[in-house]
Design a protein around this motif. Structure first.
Motif, PDB file in Angstrom:
ATOM      1  N   ASN A  68      76.522  56.534  36.850  1.00  0.00           N
ATOM      2  CA  ASN A  68      75.981  57.840  37.229  1.00  0.00           C
ATOM      3  C   ASN A  68      74.472  57.810  37.008  1.00  0.00           C
ATOM      4  OD1 ASN A  68      75.478  58.356  34.477  1.00  0.00           O
ATOM      5  ND2 ASN A  68      77.280  59.665  34.222  1.00  0.00           N
ATOM      6  N   GLU A  69      73.807  58.917  37.231  1.00  0.00           N
ATOM      7  CA  GLU A  69      72.349  58.955  37.097  1.00  0.00           C
ATOM      8  C   GLU A  69      71.903  58.638  35.672  1.00  0.00           C
ATOM      9  OE1 GLU A  69      68.563  61.990  37.256  1.00  0.00           O
ATOM     10  OE2 GLU A  69      70.287  62.494  38.509  1.00  0.00           O
ATOM     11  N   ASN A  70      72.614  59.160  34.676  1.00  0.00           N
ATOM     12  CA  ASN A  70      72.253  58.869  33.284  1.00  0.00           C
ATOM     13  C   ASN A  70      72.253  57.367  33.022  1.00  0.00           C
ATOM     14  OD1 ASN A  70      71.954  61.540  32.564  1.00  0.00           O
ATOM     15  ND2 ASN A  70      73.970  61.724  31.631  1.00  0.00           N
ATOM     16  N   LEU A  71      73.259  56.660  33.559  1.00  0.00           N
ATOM     17  CA  LEU A  71      73.370  55.217  33.320  1.00  0.00           C
ATOM     18  C   LEU A  71      72.343  54.426  34.112  1.00  0.00           C
ATOM     19  CD1 LEU A  71      77.218  54.829  33.080  1.00  0.00           C
ATOM     20  CD2 LEU A  71      75.541  54.962  31.257  1.00  0.00           C
ATOM     21  N   TYR A  72      71.896  54.958  35.233  1.00  0.00           N
ATOM     22  CA  TYR A  72      70.837  54.287  35.986  1.00  0.00           C
ATOM     23  C   TYR A  72      69.606  54.127  35.098  1.00  0.00           C
ATOM     24  CZ  TYR A  72      67.274  53.352  39.499  1.00  0.00           C
ATOM     25  OH  TYR A  72      66.238  52.781  40.227  1.00  0.00           O
ATOM     26  N   ASP A 100      82.129  63.113  28.393  1.00  0.00           N
ATOM     27  CA  ASP A 100      81.741  64.523  28.339  1.00  0.00           C
ATOM     28  C   ASP A 100      81.110  64.825  29.693  1.00  0.00           C
ATOM     29  OD1 ASP A 100      80.495  67.017  28.027  1.00  0.00           O
ATOM     30  OD2 ASP A 100      79.937  66.626  25.947  1.00  0.00           O
ATOM     31  N   GLU A 101      81.941  65.267  30.614  1.00  0.00           N
ATOM     32  CA  GLU A 101      81.489  65.450  31.996  1.00  0.00           C
ATOM     33  C   GLU A 101      80.375  66.491  32.112  1.00  0.00           C
ATOM     34  OE1 GLU A 101      84.796  65.884  34.674  1.00  0.00           O
ATOM     35  OE2 GLU A 101      85.857  64.220  33.703  1.00  0.00           O
ATOM     36  N   LYS A 102      80.389  67.514  31.261  1.00  0.00           N
ATOM     37  CA  LYS A 102      79.348  68.543  31.320  1.00  0.00           C
ATOM     38  C   LYS A 102      77.970  67.954  31.072  1.00  0.00           C
ATOM     39  CE  LYS A 102      82.258  72.411  29.947  1.00  0.00           C
ATOM     40  NZ  LYS A 102      82.531  73.407  28.903  1.00  0.00           N
ATOM     41  N   LYS A 103      77.891  66.967  30.170  1.00  0.00           N
ATOM     42  CA  LYS A 103      76.614  66.331  29.847  1.00  0.00           C
ATOM     43  C   LYS A 103      76.348  65.105  30.708  1.00  0.00           C
ATOM     44  CE  LYS A 103      76.232  67.772  25.031  1.00  0.00           C
ATOM     45  NZ  LYS A 103      76.068  67.304  23.644  1.00  0.00           N
ATOM     46  N   GLY A 104      77.321  64.711  31.520  1.00  0.00           N
ATOM     47  CA  GLY A 104      77.160  63.506  32.336  1.00  0.00           C
ATOM     48  C   GLY A 104      77.379  62.228  31.539  1.00  0.00           C
ATOM     49  N   LEU A 130      61.205  57.824  34.330  1.00  0.00           N
ATOM     50  CA  LEU A 130      62.270  58.756  33.980  1.00  0.00           C
ATOM     51  C   LEU A 130      61.974  60.131  34.562  1.00  0.00           C
ATOM     52  CD1 LEU A 130      62.643  57.778  30.214  1.00  0.00           C
ATOM     53  CD2 LEU A 130      64.226  57.226  32.059  1.00  0.00           C
ATOM     54  N   PRO A 131      62.985  60.800  35.106  1.00  0.00           N
ATOM     55  CA  PRO A 131      62.766  62.167  35.592  1.00  0.00           C
ATOM     56  C   PRO A 131      62.651  63.140  34.423  1.00  0.00           C
ATOM     57  CG  PRO A 131      65.067  61.542  35.889  1.00  0.00           C
ATOM     58  CD  PRO A 131      64.348  60.324  35.370  1.00  0.00           C
ATOM     59  N   PRO A 132      61.894  64.210  34.584  1.00  0.00           N
ATOM     60  CA  PRO A 132      61.668  65.161  33.482  1.00  0.00           C
ATOM     61  C   PRO A 132      62.943  65.772  32.892  1.00  0.00           C
ATOM     62  CG  PRO A 132      60.088  65.531  35.222  1.00  0.00           C
ATOM     63  CD  PRO A 132      61.064  64.520  35.737  1.00  0.00           C
ATOM     64  N   HIS A 133      64.024  65.868  33.652  1.00  0.00           N
ATOM     65  CA  HIS A 133      65.261  66.457  33.128  1.00  0.00           C
ATOM     66  C   HIS A 133      66.066  65.471  32.276  1.00  0.00           C
ATOM     67  CE1 HIS A 133      66.601  64.569  36.911  1.00  0.00           C
ATOM     68  NE2 HIS A 133      67.730  64.350  36.251  1.00  0.00           N
ATOM     69  N   ASN A 134      65.690  64.197  32.250  1.00  0.00           N
ATOM     70  CA  ASN A 134      66.421  63.184  31.500  1.00  0.00           C
ATOM     71  C   ASN A 134      66.178  63.354  29.997  1.00  0.00           C
ATOM     72  OD1 ASN A 134      66.451  60.309  30.198  1.00  0.00           O
ATOM     73  ND2 ASN A 134      67.744  60.167  32.025  1.00  0.00           N
ATOM     74  N   GLU A 135      67.246  63.143  29.183  1.00  0.00           N
ATOM     75  CA  GLU A 135      67.130  63.301  27.731  1.00  0.00           C
ATOM     76  C   GLU A 135      66.086  62.360  27.127  1.00  0.00           C
ATOM     77  OE1 GLU A 135      70.873  62.966  25.706  1.00  0.00           O
ATOM     78  OE2 GLU A 135      71.785  64.566  26.903  1.00  0.00           O
ATOM     79  N   MET A 136      65.992  61.135  27.643  1.00  0.00           N
ATOM     80  CA  MET A 136      65.012  60.185  27.100  1.00  0.00           C
ATOM     81  C   MET A 136      63.590  60.670  27.389  1.00  0.00           C
ATOM     82  SD  MET A 136      66.862  56.527  27.860  1.00  0.00           S
ATOM     83  CE  MET A 136      67.277  56.938  29.558  1.00  0.00           C
ATOM     84  N   TYR A 137      63.369  61.226  28.568  1.00  0.00           N
ATOM     85  CA  TYR A 137      62.060  61.788  28.908  1.00  0.00           C
ATOM     86  C   TYR A 137      61.721  62.913  27.928  1.00  0.00           C
ATOM     87  CZ  TYR A 137      58.293  63.825  31.713  1.00  0.00           C
ATOM     88  OH  TYR A 137      57.081  64.307  32.144  1.00  0.00           O
TER      89      TYR A 137
END
Length: 150
Positions: free
Chosen positions: A58-62, A26-30, A128-135
């Motif tokens: 990608n950044e999500n996987l980092y 899902d490229e829109k969500k990364g 974790l950056p504030p925009h990350n889902e886990m954050y």
């Protein structure tokens, strides 16, 4: 990744990884493509846990890692997560990946030990950056491990 591979049953003779789902990107969500496996004892249908592998980088996987796993409580302490990671590495290799990132919460001692037993390199604890889902779910840091594939 151009397409999913036919890697529906993987085994080491002690445990089996049986495909449950192949999730397209899902490229829109990364989100990258994902293989989700049920972990069973060899030649059994009874699930002892799950393991997923996310294909690509990608950044999500980092922050979230390429591999995620869960072992049912009654089966913990048998190194099944370690064994499943070693088996699922073949999926990454089949897709031409040269490394795997595994992350866990700093207080997850069992997962940290699993990563160390596999021989992964501890890269540090990252925020974790504030925009990350886990954050956004309340998590703040991850231990980052790297597995160089040969």
């Amino acid at each position: 990744m151009s397409e999913f591979k036919e890697l529906d049953l993987l085994t080491d003779g002690e445990i089996d990884l049986r495909i449950e789902e192949k999730i397209p990107p899902d490229e829109k969500k990364g989100y990258v493509p994902v293989y989700r496996y049920r972990i069973t004892l060899h030649d059994s249908e009874n699930s002892i846990g799950i393991i997923v592998i996310r294909i690509g980088y990608n950044e999500n996987l980092y922050y979230g890692g390429n591999i995620g796993y869960f072992i049912n409580e009654e089966y913990r302490g048998n190194n099944y997560a370690l064994k499943a990671c070693k088996i699922i590495k073949d999926v990454a290799v089949a897709h031409g990946m040269n490394k795997i990132i595994i992350t866990c919460n700093p207080d997850n001692i069992s997962s940290r030990k699993t990563c160390e037993k596999i021989g992964l390199e501890f890269k540090g604890i990252v925020s974790l950056p504030p925009h990350n889902e886990m954050y956004q779910r309340g998590e703040r840091q991850k231990c980052l491990y790297e597995w160089i594939l040969e």
